[in-house]
Design a protein around this motif. Structure first.
Motif, PDB file in Angstrom:
ATOM      1  N   TRP A 169       0.818  -1.041   0.058  1.00  0.00           N
ATOM      2  CA  TRP A 169      -0.031   0.085   0.251  1.00  0.00           C
ATOM      3  C   TRP A 169       0.955   1.277   0.025  1.00  0.00           C
ATOM      4  CZ3 TRP A 169      -5.399  -0.576   0.309  1.00  0.00           C
ATOM      5  CH2 TRP A 169      -5.857  -1.988   0.472  1.00  0.00           C
ATOM      6  N   ARG A 183      -2.524   0.396  -4.204  1.00  0.00           N
ATOM      7  CA  ARG A 183      -2.374  -0.890  -3.782  1.00  0.00           C
ATOM      8  C   ARG A 183      -1.734  -1.579  -4.821  1.00  0.00           C
ATOM      9  NH1 ARG A 183      -6.707  -5.341  -1.200  1.00  0.00           N
ATOM     10  NH2 ARG A 183      -5.284  -6.469  -0.277  1.00  0.00           N
ATOM     11  N   MET A 242     -11.717   4.283  -1.914  1.00  0.00           N
ATOM     12  CA  MET A 242     -12.190   4.489  -0.516  1.00  0.00           C
ATOM     13  C   MET A 242     -13.506   5.387  -0.216  1.00  0.00           C
ATOM     14  SD  MET A 242      -8.578   5.484   1.612  1.00  0.00           S
ATOM     15  CE  MET A 242      -9.424   5.219   3.178  1.00  0.00           C
ATOM     16  N   TRP A 265      -8.913  -0.773   6.792  1.00  0.00           N
ATOM     17  CA  TRP A 265      -9.092  -1.726   5.789  1.00  0.00           C
ATOM     18  C   TRP A 265      -9.054  -2.993   6.539  1.00  0.00           C
ATOM     19  CZ3 TRP A 265     -11.340  -2.416   1.084  1.00  0.00           C
ATOM     20  CH2 TRP A 265     -11.020  -3.729   0.563  1.00  0.00           C
ATOM     21  N   SER A 293     -13.775  -3.991   3.234  1.00  0.00           N
ATOM     22  CA  SER A 293     -14.158  -2.715   3.243  1.00  0.00           C
ATOM     23  C   SER A 293     -13.311  -1.747   4.197  1.00  0.00           C
ATOM     24  CB  SER A 293     -15.526  -2.438   3.471  1.00  0.00           C
ATOM     25  OG  SER A 293     -15.990  -2.815   4.818  1.00  0.00           O
ATOM     26  N   TRP A 294     -13.551  -0.181   3.848  1.00  0.00           N
ATOM     27  CA  TRP A 294     -12.966   0.632   4.727  1.00  0.00           C
ATOM     28  C   TRP A 294     -13.924   1.194   5.866  1.00  0.00           C
ATOM     29  CZ3 TRP A 294      -7.795   2.111   4.673  1.00  0.00           C
ATOM     30  CH2 TRP A 294      -7.170   1.703   3.752  1.00  0.00           C
TER      31      TRP A 294
END
Length: 382
Positions: free
Chosen positions: A67, A86, A97, A138, A142-143
């Protein structure tokens, strides 16, 4: 990314006499006779923004997962342009995001990401600043986004590290950056203010498998190092004494073991980069010592360890303005090398080892085509 692709290998020969100096229990070489052939190469990055971009930090969990974070616009328009990319083992892609889709839909209260840390591909933390401070997590699917200071726009965060049962953050409690703070996050307890100090804290390192945390930065008298030790669920904080180095500033720290902690940065007026001298400090379990270096000018902005436990640093050397400076510490001596030519002066470079391999990532930013524009770059070693 409009950066010329370089060959995978660039041979460098640097004639520097060897000077071996004992420092705090270590045998530190101030230079090497010949730098090993460089193995850094340019890797195509993701499209981060429509008007220049920069990468500030990078982390990797393995050969197929890494990342990088920063911002997707030039300095002049550095508003609402957070960027995160990423690596999937084949290529770098922009990581979507919540509300941060390019080129439209930016979240108006977050300008850029400053740091990223990952315990695994399913446990990644990123921090960013703007009108508000944001922390992103993360979980592999999902964030989740948090505001550790609510909507207080006077505060900021500089780094994030994952420790034993907690996530740690360094930052500032005011706009001028002279009131440092350490925060922690432990799930149900949310964010907790752990420690404050006069000065600034730029980075931290949680020593793996322990409750020990190191944070570094600067204060009026020079370098600032803070140590936290957890016992029984409570953390005891204390300032760790360093050598007297006026105008010394620390940018990164890496805790390898109880008797092996490294911190890097520069010495000089923070408003005059042209006169910086690189700075490396080492803690041997008892005290900090300044480590001699083979490079006389510049600044160090990145620090990591490779698969063999050797220390690597990255930074800027004004004698090679268009190449990233790399120095590796092996068996009592530093080896100096430079990355491929990037076409324009390097402004920042950080580095991360790749677990499970001998490789490394380096990311950063170079000057753009105009005074207020920048371009990101990504380099890979091995």
């Amino acid at each position: 990314m409009d950066i010329p692709r370089a060959s995978a290998r660039v041979t460098l020969a640097v004639a520097i006499s060897v000077v071996t100096v004992p420092v705090a229990g270590l045998t530190i070489g101030a230079g090497t006779v010949q730098a090993a052939p460089a193995q850094w190469r340019v890797v195509k990055g993701a499209t981060l923004g429509p008007d220049g971009s920069a990468l500030i930090d990078v982390t990797a969990t393995g050969p197929r997962d890494a990342w990088a974070v920063g911002y997707g616009c030039g300095r002049e328009k550095a508003e609402s342009c957070p960027a995160i990319a990423r690596w999937n083992g084949t290529q770098w892609k922009s990581a979507t995001m919540p509300a941060y889709r390019l080129p439209a839909g930016y979240d108006s209260d977050l300008n850029h990401f400053t740091a990223v840390s990952a315990a695994s591909a399913h446990d990644v933390w990123a921090v960013g600043n703007g009108l508000n401070v944001r922390v992103g997590h993360w979980n592999g699917r999902s964030w989740s986004m948090y505001r550790p200071f609510g909507k207080d726009g006077t505060k900021s965060l500089s780094d994030v590290g994952i420790g034993r049962g907690r996530v740690w953050f360094t930052g500032s409690l005011n706009e001028i950056g002279d009131r440092a703070v350490v925060l922690s996050w432990s799930g149900s307890a949310g964010f907790t203010r752990e420690y404050t100090h006069k000065g600034s804290l730029a980075a931290l390192s949680a020593r793996p498998g322990t409750g020990e945390i190191w944070a570094v930065g600067s204060q009026k008298t020079g370098p600032l190092v803070v140590r936290g030790t957890e016992r029984g669920g409570r953390v005891r904080w204390e300032e760790s004494r360093t050598p007297a180095i006026p105008e010394g500033q620390l940018n990164q720290v890496r805790a390898i073991g109880a008797n092996d902690v490294w911190a890097v940065g520069q010495i000089g007026n923070p408003y005059d980069w042209s006169d910086f001298k690189p700075l490396v400090l080492h803690f041997d379990g008892k005290s900090w010592s300044q480590v001699p270096l083979p490079v006389a000018k510049g600044r160090i902005t990145g620090l990591t360890a490779d698969a063999s436990g050797n220390i690597w640093v990255s930074g800027v050397d004004p004698s090679h303005p268009k190449q990233v400076l790399f120095m590796r510490y092996v068996q009592g001596a530093w080896t100096t090398s430079y990355g491929p030519k990037l076409g324009l002066p390097v402004r920042h470079a950080t580095i991360s080892g790749i677990p499970g391999s001998s490789g490394m990532w380096a990311v950063g930013r170079i000057a753009g085509d105009s005074e207020d524009s920048e371009k990101d770059f990504i380099l890979r070693y091995g």
